[in-house]
Design a protein around this motif. Structure first.
Motif, PDB file in Angstrom:
ATOM      1  N   UNK A  65       2.444  12.149   5.210  1.00 34.09           N
ATOM      2  CA  UNK A  65       3.873  12.270   4.901  1.00 34.09           C
ATOM      3  C   UNK A  65       4.686  12.536   6.165  1.00 34.09           C
ATOM      4  N   UNK A  66       4.365  13.606   6.885  1.00 38.13           N
ATOM      5  CA  UNK A  66       5.144  13.965   8.069  1.00 38.13           C
ATOM      6  C   UNK A  66       4.986  12.933   9.176  1.00 38.13           C
ATOM      7  N   UNK A  67       3.765  12.433   9.379  1.00 31.66           N
ATOM      8  CA  UNK A  67       3.544  11.438  10.419  1.00 31.66           C
ATOM      9  C   UNK A  67       4.208  10.111  10.103  1.00 31.66           C
ATOM     10  N   UNK A  68       4.117   9.662   8.845  1.00 33.94           N
ATOM     11  CA  UNK A  68       4.752   8.406   8.465  1.00 33.94           C
ATOM     12  C   UNK A  68       6.258   8.464   8.585  1.00 33.94           C
ATOM     13  N   UNK A  69       6.852   9.566   8.126  1.00 34.94           N
ATOM     14  CA  UNK A  69       8.303   9.722   8.248  1.00 34.94           C
ATOM     15  C   UNK A  69       8.714   9.747   9.722  1.00 34.94           C
ATOM     16  N   UNK A  70       7.933  10.425  10.557  1.00 33.48           N
ATOM     17  CA  UNK A  70       8.273  10.520  11.977  1.00 33.48           C
ATOM     18  C   UNK A  70       8.249   9.154  12.647  1.00 33.48           C
ATOM     19  N   UNK A  71       7.209   8.377  12.397  1.00 33.29           N
ATOM     20  CA  UNK A  71       7.108   7.044  13.016  1.00 33.29           C
ATOM     21  C   UNK A  71       8.254   6.131  12.582  1.00 33.29           C
ATOM     22  N   UNK A  72       8.525   6.105  11.278  1.00 32.62           N
ATOM     23  CA  UNK A  72       9.580   5.223  10.783  1.00 32.62           C
ATOM     24  C   UNK A  72      10.959   5.704  11.232  1.00 32.62           C
ATOM     25  N   UNK A  73      11.198   7.010  11.127  1.00 34.31           N
ATOM     26  CA  UNK A  73      12.522   7.532  11.460  1.00 34.31           C
ATOM     27  C   UNK A  73      12.838   7.350  12.945  1.00 34.31           C
TER      28      UNK A  73
END
Length: 275
Positions: free
Chosen positions: A77-85
């Motif tokens: 969750x946190x890693x995916x949001x960070x990469x996309x954001x």
């Protein structure tokens, strides 16, 4: 010698010690409570250091919860949001900072105005949209609503504006496209700002409780923060030792992340001050 005998410096030093102690006290309570037996946690008067150290709370957190799964979900969750954001925010920020197009100022004002709207006000319509898409209890439902961030766009735009435009013009003279300029010129020079924003987004989403709690009714899709709420027993009884053990384990990745990236923070602050 002057510093040694300057009373003002000693007063400042004492104030800094008090502030540091007040800041670290909650963390110390979490750490020490995680290793206290139940009788000592519920005893009176309360104590800071445990008299009898125990690992029962740490072992119980893995026995009472699918804690390994919760850790994995938190990283996804946190890693995916960070990469996309970071990706989408940097693209939007580059367009607003380096490309002149009609309506750019109005779009920037709209993005800044959206910072004033709390996420709680948008919670119901966003949840209905995710439910209509069939993304409840999925990684897509957790990650995609956070795939762009107004603060990140504004933050990176301000940093991109501080970079000399001569770099862009030199690349254009060499025949580079806008995306090539963005990828090969702007991003390498904005590495400290990108790292700072990435850590900020990762920490915020790692610690987020409201959105994972609402979007994930299945325990196998919960994150650490939302999964810890499952420890509440009948009558609202909370096993504080187990809760503190889970909180301590959740804190470790953030501490490691900051230790490895603290130089990037310093570089970002220093470069911002110089520019």
């Amino acid at each position: 010698m002057t510093a040694r005998h300057d009373p003002g410096r000693w007063v400042l030093f004492v104030i800094l010690l008090v502030v540091a102690a007040a800041t670290l006290l909650p963390i110390a309570i979490v750490v020490f409570t995680a290793f206290k037996p139940v009788a000592e946690i519920n005893g009176f008067p309360p104590t800071l250091l445990p008299a009898d150290w125990t690992l029962d709370n740490v072992t119980r957190i893995f026995a009472d919860l699918p804690f390994a799964r919760l850790i994995l979900n938190s990283f996804v969750f946190a890693g995916g949001v960070t990469l996309l954001a970071v990706s989408f925010d940097s693209l939007a920020a580059y367009a607003l900072a380096r490309i002149d197009f009609r309506g750019s100022r109005l779009l920037l004002l709209a993005i800044i105005a959206s910072l004033m709207i709390p996420f709680q006000a948008l919670l119901i319509p966003v949840y209905q949209l995710i439910a209509n898409l069939g993304w409840i209890n999925t990684y897509a439902g957790l990650i995609l609503p956070r795939a762009a961030d107004a603060f990140g766009i504004f933050f990176l735009r301000q940093f991109f504006l501080s970079l000399p435009r001569d770099l862009d013009n030199a690349a254009r003279l060499d025949g580079a496209s806008e995306f090539r300029i963005f990828r090969s010129v702007i991003l390498p020079n904005a590495a400290p700002a990108l790292t700072t924003l990435g850590v900020y987004i990762f920490v915020n989403n790692w610690n987020d409780l409201l959105w994972p709690l609402i979007i994930s009714s299945d325990p196998s899709m919960a994150t650490i923060t939302s999964g810890l709420t499952m420890l509440t027993g009948p009558g609202g009884v909370i096993p504080h030792g187990v809760m503190m053990a889970g909180s301590l384990i959740a804190l470790i990745p953030l501490a490691v992340l900051f230790v490895f990236l603290q130089r990037r923070f310093v570089a970002s602050v220093a470069s911002t001050g110089l520019k």
